[in-house]
Design an enzyme around this catalytic site. Structure first.
Site, PDB file in Angstrom:
ATOM      1  N   PHE A  12       0.824  -1.220   0.000  1.00  0.00           N
ATOM      2  CA  PHE A  12       0.000   0.000   0.000  1.00  0.00           C
ATOM      3  C   PHE A  12       0.863   1.277   0.000  1.00  0.00           C
ATOM      4  N   ILE A  13       1.630   1.504   1.051  1.00  0.00           N
ATOM      5  CA  ILE A  13       2.351   2.788   1.133  1.00  0.00           C
ATOM      6  C   ILE A  13       3.529   2.807   0.156  1.00  0.00           C
ATOM      7  N   LEU A  37       6.393 -10.093  -2.823  1.00  0.00           N
ATOM      8  CA  LEU A  37       5.017 -10.337  -3.287  1.00  0.00           C
ATOM      9  C   LEU A  37       4.294 -11.338  -2.393  1.00  0.00           C
ATOM     10  N   ASP A  61      13.122 -11.546  -1.307  1.00  0.00           N
ATOM     11  CA  ASP A  61      12.699 -11.482   0.088  1.00  0.00           C
ATOM     12  C   ASP A  61      13.786 -10.748   0.873  1.00  0.00           C
ATOM     13  N   GLU A  86       5.500  -7.277   7.472  1.00  0.00           N
ATOM     14  CA  GLU A  86       4.156  -7.778   7.746  1.00  0.00           C
ATOM     15  C   GLU A  86       3.498  -6.648   8.519  1.00  0.00           C
ATOM     16  N   THR A 136       6.198   2.970  12.724  1.00  0.00           N
ATOM     17  CA  THR A 136       4.797   3.260  13.050  1.00  0.00           C
ATOM     18  C   THR A 136       4.654   3.910  14.423  1.00  0.00           C
ATOM     19  N   ASP A 137       3.522   4.587  14.621  1.00  0.00           N
ATOM     20  CA  ASP A 137       3.249   5.166  15.946  1.00  0.00           C
ATOM     21  C   ASP A 137       2.889   4.090  16.970  1.00  0.00           C
ATOM     22  N   GLU A 138       2.564   2.865  16.477  1.00  0.00           N
ATOM     23  CA  GLU A 138       2.128   1.810  17.406  1.00  0.00           C
ATOM     24  C   GLU A 138       3.230   1.379  18.361  1.00  0.00           C
ATOM     25  N   TYR A 162       2.779  -7.405  16.282  1.00  0.00           N
ATOM     26  CA  TYR A 162       3.199  -6.516  15.180  1.00  0.00           C
ATOM     27  C   TYR A 162       4.016  -5.341  15.714  1.00  0.00           C
ATOM     28  N   LYS A 166       7.966  -4.242  15.168  1.00  0.00           N
ATOM     29  CA  LYS A 166       8.402  -2.952  14.594  1.00  0.00           C
ATOM     30  C   LYS A 166       9.306  -2.226  15.585  1.00  0.00           C
ATOM     31  N   LYS A 201      -7.645  -3.867   6.133  1.00  0.00           N
ATOM     32  CA  LYS A 201      -7.533  -2.689   6.996  1.00  0.00           C
ATOM     33  C   LYS A 201      -8.881  -1.970   7.022  1.00  0.00           C
ATOM     34  N   ASN A 261     -13.240   4.917  15.627  1.00  0.00           N
ATOM     35  CA  ASN A 261     -13.538   4.012  14.507  1.00  0.00           C
ATOM     36  C   ASN A 261     -14.997   4.136  14.046  1.00  0.00           C
ATOM     37  N   HIS A 300      -6.362  -4.621  22.344  1.00  0.00           N
ATOM     38  CA  HIS A 300      -6.666  -3.494  21.444  1.00  0.00           C
ATOM     39  C   HIS A 300      -6.209  -2.145  22.030  1.00  0.00           C
TER      40      HIS A 300
HETATM   41  P1  NAD Z   1       1.495  -3.612   3.232  1.00  0.00           P
HETATM   42  O1  NAD Z   1       1.221  -4.836   4.041  1.00  0.00           O
HETATM   43  O2  NAD Z   1       0.431  -3.052   2.371  1.00  0.00           O
HETATM   44  O3  NAD Z   1       2.760  -3.875   2.283  1.00  0.00           O
HETATM   45  C1  NAD Z   1       3.888  -4.575   2.697  1.00  0.00           C
HETATM   46  C2  NAD Z   1       4.710  -4.940   1.462  1.00  0.00           C
HETATM   47  O4  NAD Z   1       5.905  -5.612   1.907  1.00  0.00           O
HETATM   48  C3  NAD Z   1       3.998  -5.906   0.505  1.00  0.00           C
HETATM   49  O5  NAD Z   1       4.185  -5.479  -0.818  1.00  0.00           O
HETATM   50  C4  NAD Z   1       4.686  -7.230   0.760  1.00  0.00           C
HETATM   51  O6  NAD Z   1       4.712  -8.089  -0.380  1.00  0.00           O
HETATM   52  C5  NAD Z   1       6.091  -6.774   1.137  1.00  0.00           C
HETATM   53  N1  NAD Z   1       6.798  -7.772   1.955  1.00  0.00           N
HETATM   54  C6  NAD Z   1       6.327  -8.408   3.064  1.00  0.00           C
HETATM   55  N2  NAD Z   1       7.272  -9.250   3.525  1.00  0.00           N
HETATM   56  C7  NAD Z   1       8.356  -9.126   2.728  1.00  0.00           C
HETATM   57  C8  NAD Z   1       9.640  -9.716   2.709  1.00  0.00           C
HETATM   58  N3  NAD Z   1       9.997 -10.639   3.609  1.00  0.00           N
HETATM   59  N4  NAD Z   1      10.514  -9.338   1.743  1.00  0.00           N
HETATM   60  C9  NAD Z   1      10.166  -8.407   0.813  1.00  0.00           C
HETATM   61  N5  NAD Z   1       8.953  -7.831   0.771  1.00  0.00           N
HETATM   62  C10 NAD Z   1       8.064  -8.179   1.715  1.00  0.00           C
HETATM   63  O7  NAD Z   1       2.023  -2.555   4.277  1.00  0.00           O
HETATM   64  P2  NAD Z   1       1.848  -0.955   4.314  1.00  0.00           P
HETATM   65  O8  NAD Z   1       0.591  -0.627   5.000  1.00  0.00           O
HETATM   66  O9  NAD Z   1       2.124  -0.425   2.958  1.00  0.00           O
HETATM   67  O10 NAD Z   1       3.048  -0.571   5.290  1.00  0.00           O
HETATM   68  C11 NAD Z   1       4.368  -0.357   4.791  1.00  0.00           C
HETATM   69  C12 NAD Z   1       5.293  -0.012   5.945  1.00  0.00           C
HETATM   70  O11 NAD Z   1       4.812   1.158   6.607  1.00  0.00           O
HETATM   71  C13 NAD Z   1       5.385  -1.095   7.019  1.00  0.00           C
HETATM   72  O12 NAD Z   1       6.709  -1.164   7.447  1.00  0.00           O
HETATM   73  C14 NAD Z   1       4.465  -0.591   8.139  1.00  0.00           C
HETATM   74  O13 NAD Z   1       4.912  -1.061   9.392  1.00  0.00           O
HETATM   75  C15 NAD Z   1       4.647   0.908   7.999  1.00  0.00           C
HETATM   76  N6  NAD Z   1       3.511   1.751   8.439  1.00  0.00           N
HETATM   77  C16 NAD Z   1       2.252   1.488   7.968  1.00  0.00           C
HETATM   78  C17 NAD Z   1       1.204   2.346   8.329  1.00  0.00           C
HETATM   79  C18 NAD Z   1      -0.200   2.131   7.812  1.00  0.00           C
HETATM   80  O14 NAD Z   1      -1.117   2.822   8.254  1.00  0.00           O
HETATM   81  N7  NAD Z   1      -0.437   1.227   6.860  1.00  0.00           N
HETATM   82  C19 NAD Z   1       1.450   3.420   9.189  1.00  0.00           C
HETATM   83  C20 NAD Z   1       2.764   3.634   9.670  1.00  0.00           C
HETATM   84  C21 NAD Z   1       3.774   2.786   9.259  1.00  0.00           C
HETATM   85  O1  DAU Z   2      -0.970   3.320  13.508  1.00  0.00           O
HETATM   86  C1  DAU Z   2      -0.272   2.857  12.386  1.00  0.00           C
HETATM   87  C2  DAU Z   2      -0.704   1.443  12.065  1.00  0.00           C
HETATM   88  O2  DAU Z   2      -2.002   1.538  11.497  1.00  0.00           O
HETATM   89  C3  DAU Z   2       0.250   0.718  11.138  1.00  0.00           C
HETATM   90  O3  DAU Z   2       1.486   0.556  11.767  1.00  0.00           O
HETATM   91  C4  DAU Z   2      -0.319  -0.661  10.741  1.00  0.00           C
HETATM   92  O4  DAU Z   2       0.529  -1.270   9.784  1.00  0.00           O
HETATM   93  C5  DAU Z   2      -1.686  -0.447  10.136  1.00  0.00           C
HETATM   94  O5  DAU Z   2      -2.262  -1.701   9.823  1.00  0.00           O
HETATM   95  C6  DAU Z   2      -2.589   0.320  11.097  1.00  0.00           C
HETATM   96  O6  DAU Z   2      -2.902  -0.484  12.280  1.00  0.00           O
HETATM   97  P1  DAU Z   2      -4.356  -0.477  12.964  1.00  0.00           P
HETATM   98  O7  DAU Z   2      -4.508  -1.716  13.734  1.00  0.00           O
HETATM   99  O8  DAU Z   2      -4.620   0.804  13.632  1.00  0.00           O
HETATM  100  O9  DAU Z   2      -5.253  -0.505  11.601  1.00  0.00           O
HETATM  101  P2  DAU Z   2      -6.554  -1.347  11.198  1.00  0.00           P
HETATM  102  O10 DAU Z   2      -7.045  -0.772   9.916  1.00  0.00           O
HETATM  103  O11 DAU Z   2      -6.345  -2.808  11.281  1.00  0.00           O
HETATM  104  O12 DAU Z   2      -7.602  -0.955  12.349  1.00  0.00           O
HETATM  105  C7  DAU Z   2      -7.940   0.406  12.587  1.00  0.00           C
HETATM  106  C8  DAU Z   2      -8.897   0.427  13.784  1.00  0.00           C
HETATM  107  O13 DAU Z   2     -10.149  -0.163  13.384  1.00  0.00           O
HETATM  108  C9  DAU Z   2      -8.426  -0.389  14.971  1.00  0.00           C
HETATM  109  O14 DAU Z   2      -8.801   0.267  16.170  1.00  0.00           O
HETATM  110  C10 DAU Z   2      -9.166  -1.715  14.843  1.00  0.00           C
HETATM  111  C11 DAU Z   2     -10.472  -1.303  14.190  1.00  0.00           C
HETATM  112  N1  DAU Z   2     -11.096  -2.310  13.287  1.00  0.00           N
HETATM  113  C12 DAU Z   2     -10.326  -2.849  12.309  1.00  0.00           C
HETATM  114  C13 DAU Z   2     -10.855  -3.775  11.430  1.00  0.00           C
HETATM  115  C14 DAU Z   2      -9.993  -4.400  10.348  1.00  0.00           C
HETATM  116  C15 DAU Z   2     -12.450  -2.627  13.401  1.00  0.00           C
HETATM  117  O15 DAU Z   2     -13.164  -2.101  14.297  1.00  0.00           O
HETATM  118  N2  DAU Z   2     -12.976  -3.545  12.532  1.00  0.00           N
HETATM  119  C16 DAU Z   2     -12.241  -4.150  11.559  1.00  0.00           C
HETATM  120  O16 DAU Z   2     -12.783  -5.013  10.821  1.00  0.00           O
END
Ligand code: NAD
Ligand code: DAU
Length: 360
Positions: A12-13, A37, A61, A86, A136-138, A162, A166, A201, A261, A300
């Protein structure tokens, strides 16, 4: 011309970042996207880039030492942006092991390979090299006091497998800076939303379920708070930290956009009703009656909220997309890209969904 090695660029990002960088720098940069992938990686997110830009995809990988060092050997990499991970909390609760393998061991292998390529025999690093670790902020845990925010010096207190993985990867990056003077920076961002997000998500899951008249699962009381940032504003922050951030520092990225949420779900339903034309069959599916409170996520976290003061002050970063505008753009994108969603949800997604939500 700078060469970027982007890991996880098919996710995604990562894919949004690659698009953002080519929109901004065009032919001036080269990007090598390394992605294993997994279920979350999707090359559809990057269609047509090879023909237009200096862009190359390598399926590898980040845990594969040989493959990663070969990439550094064959290319003069200037910048590494480490997205590969992941990333889904619920999956980490079901199966923590892969989170440690990819997020911790994979990051270590990335650090080591870059160090081997960039360090001379006296232990000095070549000029201009940078390793940006996307975190991440988590890692900071959960905020209870409504006036509290996450700052860069907030102690780490991860709760899920997770976020623990991180946090471990952040500590490894910091250890490389402190031990070897390795040229790394870390960004800790809040929840992103936007195009190409996998429908495990919250936001894409709710959009997709609402359009198909499926239940909208709300964990617990729905009052957990997340701080939402449009993905391009995260990408902008990463670019700024990479180019102007101080080595060894970490930067929080977030736009002060806290929402419960349940609020997010109502905003999505209202927006869908507003923008879907009356003759679109999907419109009749969209209803508040679909909302279903389900068993809470284990452990949670209650509230996340970023204080972005440092990146604003040092690098003049500001978010550009207000939530009201960003969520409309995002929903419009999912409406226009139904095929993208169908390709994802027609595979293993059905099994995942049954396993996660079947008994909730
Ligand atoms: P995502 O799950 O959508 O994408 C992860 C990508 O990494 C995928 O393309 C997957 O194929 C690849 N990948 C997984 N394992 C791998 C491996 N062993 N080798 C090579 N590639 C691999 O994740 P995202 O939401 O795009 O998040 C990207 C990064 O940003 C992560 O590090 C996550 O912790 C961080 N982040 C995400 C959020 C969010 O809200 N989504 C917020 C803050 C930080
Ligand atoms: O804060 C940054 C993080 O945000 C990233 O590091 C993670 O990679 C990313 O997945 C995300 O984590 P969250 O757990 O916050 O995101 P998620 O979309 O899974 O859930 C957002 C909120 O919604 C959380 O409080 C759980 C709730 N939720 C989620 C799902 C999937 C629901 O209530 N129902 C659902 O079905």
């Amino acid at each position: 011309m700078k060469t970027y090695l982007v890991t996880g660029g098919a996710g995604f990002i990562g894919s949004n970042f690659i698009h953002y960088m080519f929109r901004k720098y065009g032919d001036q940069i080269r990007i090598i996207n390394v992605d294993a992938l997994t279920y979350a990686g999707n090359l559809e997110n990057l269609k047509g880039l090879e023909e237009k830009y200096h862009y190359e995809f390598v399926k590898a990988d980040i845990r594969d030492k040989k493959a990663i060092s070969a990439i550094f050997k064959d290319n003069d990499i200037d910048y590494v942006v480490n997205f590969a991970a992941e990333s889904h909390v619920d999956r980490s609760i079901e199966n923590p092991e892969i989170f440690v393998e990819t997020n911790v061991l994979g990051t270590l292998i990335m650090l080591n390979s870059a160090k081997d390529a960039w360090e001379d025999k006296d232990g000095n690093f070549k000029e201009g090299k940078r390793f940006l670790h996307v975190s991440t902020d988590e890692v900071y845990g959960s905020l209870e006091d409504p006036d509290d925010y996450f700052y860069e010096d907030t102690p780490y207190s991860p709760h899920s497998p997770y976020s623990a993985s991180k946090a471990s990867s952040d500590f490894l990056v910091k250890a490389y800076v402190d031990t070897y003077h390795f040229p790394a920076v870390i960004t800790n961002c809040s929840n992103n939303y936007g195009p190409y997000q996998f429908p495990e998500k919250l936001i894409p899951l709710i959009i997709n379920n609402a359009l198909h008249g499926k239940e909208l699962p709300v964990y617990g009381d729905g009052k957990n708070v997340r701080d939402w940032l449009y993905v391009d504003d995260h990408c902008k922050g990463i670019d700024m930290v990479l180019n102007g951030g101080r080595i060894g520092e970490k930067y929080n990225i977030g736009g002060h956009n806290e929402k419960q949420n349940i609020e997010i779900i109502h905003i999505i339903l209202d927006t869908l009703k507003e923008i879907l034309p009356d003759d679109d069959d999907r419109k009749k599916n969209v209803s508040e009656d679909l909302i279903k409170f389900v068993t809470d996520r284990k452990g949670h976290d209650r509230r996340y909220a970023i204080a972005p003061d440092k990146i604003k002050k040092e690098l003049s970063w500001e978010p550009e997309t207000r939530f009201e505008e960003g969520i409309k753009k995002t929903i419009a994108w999912y409406l226009q890209n139904e095929e993208w969603m169908e390709h994802i949800t027609s595979g293993d997604y059905a099994d995942y969904y049954e396993k996660m939500y079947g008994r909730r």
